[in-house]
Design a protein around this motif. Structure first.
Motif, mmCIF file in Angstrom:
data_model
loop_
_atom_site.group_PDB
_atom_site.id
_atom_site.type_symbol
_atom_site.label_atom_id
_atom_site.label_comp_id
_atom_site.label_asym_id
_atom_site.label_seq_id
_atom_site.Cartn_x
_atom_site.Cartn_y
_atom_site.Cartn_z
ATOM 1 N N THR A 13 0.842 -1.123 -0.162
ATOM 2 C CA THR A 13 0.108 0.019 0.129
ATOM 3 C C THR A 13 0.913 1.192 0.146
ATOM 4 O OG1 THR A 13 -0.072 0.000 2.516
ATOM 5 C CG2 THR A 13 -2.005 -0.884 1.174
ATOM 6 N N CYS A 14 1.827 1.224 -0.865
ATOM 7 C CA CYS A 14 2.658 2.474 -1.286
ATOM 8 C C CYS A 14 1.929 3.702 -1.652
ATOM 9 C CB CYS A 14 4.148 2.027 -2.079
ATOM 10 S SG CYS A 14 4.878 0.691 -1.037
ATOM 11 N N ASP A 15 2.014 4.871 -1.228
ATOM 12 C CA ASP A 15 1.643 5.952 -1.831
ATOM 13 C C ASP A 15 2.721 6.585 -2.827
ATOM 14 O OD1 ASP A 15 0.559 8.419 -2.677
ATOM 15 O OD2 ASP A 15 -0.025 9.232 -0.644
ATOM 16 N N LEU A 16 2.312 6.662 -4.081
ATOM 17 C CA LEU A 16 3.390 7.076 -4.973
ATOM 18 C C LEU A 16 3.296 8.453 -5.403
ATOM 19 C CD1 LEU A 16 3.768 4.001 -7.319
ATOM 20 C CD2 LEU A 16 5.026 4.434 -5.155
ATOM 21 N N ARG A 17 2.340 9.248 -4.738
ATOM 22 C CA ARG A 17 2.043 10.619 -5.038
ATOM 23 C C ARG A 17 3.412 11.419 -4.971
ATOM 24 N NH1 ARG A 17 -3.477 11.731 -2.235
ATOM 25 N NH2 ARG A 17 -2.405 9.965 -0.926
ATOM 26 N N LYS A 165 9.133 12.647 -7.459
ATOM 27 C CA LYS A 165 8.974 11.493 -8.257
ATOM 28 C C LYS A 165 10.201 10.761 -8.503
ATOM 29 C CE LYS A 165 4.651 12.458 -8.844
ATOM 30 N NZ LYS A 165 3.785 11.509 -8.276
ATOM 31 N N LYS A 166 11.383 11.490 -7.986
ATOM 32 C CA LYS A 166 12.654 10.601 -8.176
ATOM 33 C C LYS A 166 13.524 10.689 -6.827
ATOM 34 C CE LYS A 166 16.197 11.187 -11.856
ATOM 35 N NZ LYS A 166 16.980 12.169 -12.663
ATOM 36 N N GLU A 177 11.902 1.873 -11.326
ATOM 37 C CA GLU A 177 10.699 2.316 -11.744
ATOM 38 C C GLU A 177 9.619 2.320 -10.441
ATOM 39 O OE1 GLU A 177 7.220 0.433 -14.892
ATOM 40 O OE2 GLU A 177 9.107 -0.806 -14.220
ATOM 41 N N ALA A 178 8.570 3.167 -10.526
ATOM 42 C CA ALA A 178 7.733 2.916 -9.448
ATOM 43 C C ALA A 178 6.118 3.128 -10.301
ATOM 44 C CB ALA A 178 7.576 3.973 -8.403
ATOM 45 N N SER A 179 5.372 1.982 -10.432
ATOM 46 C CA SER A 179 3.987 2.382 -10.861
ATOM 47 C C SER A 179 3.007 1.981 -10.022
ATOM 48 C CB SER A 179 4.190 1.145 -12.152
ATOM 49 O OG SER A 179 5.171 1.438 -13.105
ATOM 50 N N ALA A 180 2.122 3.041 -9.830
ATOM 51 C CA ALA A 180 0.951 2.830 -8.943
ATOM 52 C C ALA A 180 -0.059 1.619 -9.592
ATOM 53 C CB ALA A 180 0.047 4.143 -8.925
ATOM 54 N N GLY A 181 -0.467 0.879 -8.608
ATOM 55 C CA GLY A 181 -1.602 -0.137 -9.208
ATOM 56 C C GLY A 181 -0.884 -1.226 -9.977
#
Length: 182
Positions: A13-17, A165-166, A177-181
């Motif tokens: 449940t990582c928040d990538l915002r 973002k970085k 890479e970090a991709s939500a969902g």
């Protein structure tokens, strides 16, 4: 010696915002930065750790001293620590000014300012020393510095606006890479 073993795929449940560690204390938000960034100090963990004791140990700092009056902390940095070989840092050496920048930013903005209420100044008397002067003695001042909330991030990402973002750190993991969902 560290060896490349392949990718680590993390699901949860990582928040990538945002990856900016000053913006949140939520466990899911700090998951990715904590894999890539290091802290000045750490809390001893693992099977040898006493679960009833907070034992602060070195991480980016190799040692630290506190003056007898409890007002000044001098942290000596580990030698040979480098930022990951990812642009724009490109493997340059970590210096005290890097740590000073991160700690000063925590103290002036974001959700962790309360840890720094008794801090008078944060400086780098030389490239391998970070000095924190307090307004009054603060028992266990080291504990927040060792927590998972006080990672050391590079000024370069803040100045470029990429800190959300970085993630480029001094740790063993490199974010590809970090991709939500996913």
């Amino acid at each position: 010696w560290p060896q490349v073993r392949g990718p680590l795929r993390l699901a949860g449940t990582c928040d990538l915002r945002t990856f900016d560690p000053t913006k949140s204390a939520a466990g899911g938000t700090i998951t990715v930065p904590n894999l890539i960034y290091n802290r000045l100090l750490a809390i001893k963990s693992g099977p040898q750790a006493d679960p009833f004791k907070i034992d602060v140990v070195p991480e980016l700092a190799k040692s630290w001293e506190v003056t007898p009056d409890g007002l000044t902390y001098n942290f000596k940095l580990q030698e040979g620590v480098k930022w990951q070989n990812v642009a724009p840092l490109n493997g340059r050496a970590l210096v005290a000014d890097d740590v000073v920048f991160a700690l000063q930013r925590y103290s002036k903005e974001g959700v962790h300012q309360s840890y720094y209420v008794n801090v008078d100044s944060i400086s780098a008397p030389d490239a391998s020393t970070v000095r924190v002067k307090l307004k009054q003695p603060t028992p266990e001042f080291e504990v927040p510095l060792a927590s998972r909330y006080q990672t050391i991030f590079p000024r370069d990402l803040v100045d470029s606006g990429e800190i959300d973002k970085k993630v480029i750190g001094t740790g063993a993991m490199v974010l590809q890479e970090a991709s939500a969902g996913q």
